[in-house]
Design a protein around this motif. Structure first.
Motif, PDB file in Angstrom:
ATOM      1  N   ILE A 436       0.855  -1.191   0.000  1.00 46.28           N
ATOM      2  CA  ILE A 436       0.000   0.000   0.000  1.00 46.28           C
ATOM      3  C   ILE A 436       0.888   1.238   0.000  1.00 46.28           C
ATOM      4  N   ALA A 437       0.325   2.345  -0.450  1.00 50.07           N
ATOM      5  CA  ALA A 437       1.130   3.565  -0.529  1.00 50.07           C
ATOM      6  C   ALA A 437       1.343   4.150   0.847  1.00 50.07           C
ATOM      7  N   GLN A 438       2.535   4.686   1.040  1.00 48.45           N
ATOM      8  CA  GLN A 438       2.845   5.336   2.301  1.00 48.45           C
ATOM      9  C   GLN A 438       2.663   6.833   2.095  1.00 48.45           C
ATOM     10  N   GLY A 439       1.995   7.465   3.000  1.00 49.98           N
ATOM     11  CA  GLY A 439       1.852   8.920   2.903  1.00 49.98           C
ATOM     12  C   GLY A 439       1.211   9.352   1.603  1.00 49.98           C
ATOM     13  N   SER A 440       0.127   8.683   1.228  1.00 52.53           N
ATOM     14  CA  SER A 440      -0.535   9.055  -0.016  1.00 52.53           C
ATOM     15  C   SER A 440      -1.152  10.435   0.154  1.00 52.53           C
ATOM     16  N   SER A 441      -1.494  11.075  -0.945  1.00 55.95           N
ATOM     17  CA  SER A 441      -1.978  12.441  -0.862  1.00 55.95           C
ATOM     18  C   SER A 441      -3.383  12.462  -0.265  1.00 55.95           C
TER      19      SER A 441
END
Ligand code: ADP
Ligand code: ASP
Ligand code: MG
Length: 469
Positions: A436-441
């Motif tokens: 999963i994306a880390q620190g997504s917008s």
């Protein structure tokens, strides 16, 4: 002064019938706007064929590239013969077509001899699609009684020399656009501008990247202080997902600049990712409409949308990616590993699409386009030579054939439960989430799945969090 920029994509100008449809649309809006600028893509498939010609020339397959050049020639001649009847117009167009086709043959011959093609050479070749089509569409418009004139955007849009993905220089572009387009517009002419194409300050041809005609329209909108920019395509607007994959995707009537930027960045092909930059700066309303269903309203993209905070508005995918992992138990204690890793990636000119959540602190994972993997791994290996030899880093490896699936919507990150719903939607169909994306917008949540699971993941998330949501 009301100024409208209308851009027509490849399918919208893909055949004589489609171009006739475009002429009807231009004619019907011509009265409503004081100034009208038309931007056109190459005819559908032409850019791909031009790229193929260059590739075949590199391989030395002369018969095959010549046959493709012949195909390109006949596609344009056929459309011309259906759309244009005036003798002088026909003569003028065929002189232009013949010139471009013979240029293409010459480029392919020299690529064949040299055995290679540069990024700069590729731009010169791919620009030919738009440069053949704009004169054709302009002639078709004149045939309908409209005062239209083809303009090569190499004369208007000034860029740096990042071939195949050039960046416009705003001031210089604005000067040229005003110098060349304004006099035409003031005389009531409709400029028909080549999308995608630009040139450096020295006049060397560049392009704005695949799908770049949308960006051309936005750049012209910025330079002319346009009232609105409309992109005409082959679907009813921006949809909740790519309708080719998710059959029950719906049109979104209104979206914010931020939501659309995020969708385009994360792979929704309907708009080129850079399109929104000039649009946001100048707060220009952008519409996405369907050439083949002009009565439908389309999608309006504006500064703030009625989207509900925390509700997913659309889903997109980026394909042909790999997940690179740098791992080793000794990494923890060494400062600057991440910085050095990403510096090594940057030296290859590869863009990192996502830094994923590591399964443990002993690894760094990130997603890059598969075509850049070999170079990136080599570059990191040479940067980490010492760490590898000391076994602080055990290995650097890539998992190919992965896809980023992104859910876009306002207030995504701060709304509890969204990620959970996405994961349970996937869990129900036993789709494995690789990362999963880390620190997504603020506007998106991204997950990584295997290529083979991507379409199902799209449909499942769409059903659960958009249709049922
Ligand atoms: P054009 O040649 O008109 O620029 P493109 O092929 O570049 O058209 O973009 C339109 C295509 O984008 C549609 O046919 C559709 O398959 C695809 N697409 C992907 N995601 C979306 C989305 N969210 N909404 C609408 N279209 C999408
Ligand atoms: N003709 C170019 C391409 O196919 C640009 C565009 O269609 O927007 O990428
Ligand atoms: Mg496009």
């Amino acid at each position: 002064m009301s100024t409208l920029i209308m851009k027509f994509g490849g399918t919208s100008v893909g055949s004589a019938g489609a171009i006739a449809q475009v002429c009807g649309i231009v004619k019907s809006y011509n009265q409503d706007w004081e100034q009208l600028v038309v931007v056109v893509s190459a005819m559908r498939g032409v850019t791909d064929t031009l790229i193929r010609c260059a590739e075949l020339a590199v391989q030395g397959d002369e018969a095959e590239y010549n046959s493709l050049i012949e195909q390109l020639n006949s596609i344009h001649y056929e459309a011309m013969n259906e759309l244009v009847s005036d003798d002088i117009e026909l003569k003028r167009l065929s002189v232009q077509f013949d010139q471009y086709i013979s240029e293409l043959s010459a480029y392919c011959r020299s690529i064949h001899v040299l055995g290679e093609v540069t990024a700069r050479g590729m731009d010169t070749i791919t620009s030919l699609g738009e440069r053949m089509n704009a004169p054709l569409v302009a002639a078709a418009l004149r045939e309908q009684g409209l005062a239209a004139q083809a303009i090569d955007a190499a004369r208007l849009i000034v860029t740096d020399d990042s071939f195949q993905n050039a960046n416009p220089l705003q001031g210089a572009t604005r000067d040229k656009v005003n110098e060349i387009l304004l006099p035409l517009l003031n005389e009531g002419e409709i400029p028909v501008v080549t999308g995608f194409v630009a040139a450096t300050q020295d006049g060397i041809l560049t392009t704005l990247g695949r799908g770049g005609s949308d960006y051309t329209a936005a750049i012209l909108g910025d330079s002319l202080d346009a009232s609105e920019v409309w992109t005409w395509t082959d679907v009813d607007g921006v949809m909740t997902a790519d309708p080719r994959i998710v059959a029950n995707a719906r049109v979104i009537p209104e979206l914010s600049f931020n939501e659309v930027s995020e969708l385009a960045y994360f792979g929704a092909k309907v708009l080129h990712p850079k399109t929104l930059r000039p649009i946001i700066e100048r707060d220009i309303p952008l519409w996405v409409k369907n050439t083949f269903n002009p009565e439908s309203t389309g999608t309006k993209v504006i500064r703030s949308s009625p989207s509900v905070e925390g509700k997913v508005t659309a889903i997109s995918t980026i394909r042909d990616l790999s997940l690179v992992t740098v791992e080793g138990r000794g990494m923890l204690g060494i400062p600057g590993i991440a910085a050095r890793t990403f510096a090594a990636v940057a030296r290859q000119g590869a863009s990192v699409l996502m830094i994923s959540q590591a399964s443990s602190e002993q690894s760094i994972c990130f997603v890059i386009p598969t075509r850049t993997v070999a170079g990136v791994i080599k570059s990191i290996e040479s940067e980490m030579e010492l760490e590898l030899s000391r076994r602080n880093i055990d290995r650097i490896w890539a998992q190919p054939e992965i896809v980023i699936v992104t859910a876009v919507g306002a207030g995504m990150r701060t709304t509890p439960g969204i990620a959970g719903r996405i994961f349970s939607a996937l869990g129900e169909t036993r789709i494995n989430v690789i990362a999963i994306a880390q620190g997504s917008s603020e506007y998106s949540i991204s997950i990584v799945v295997a290529e083979g699971d991507a379409d199902d993941a799209m449909r499942q998330i769409h059903q659960e969090v958009i249709l049922n949501g």
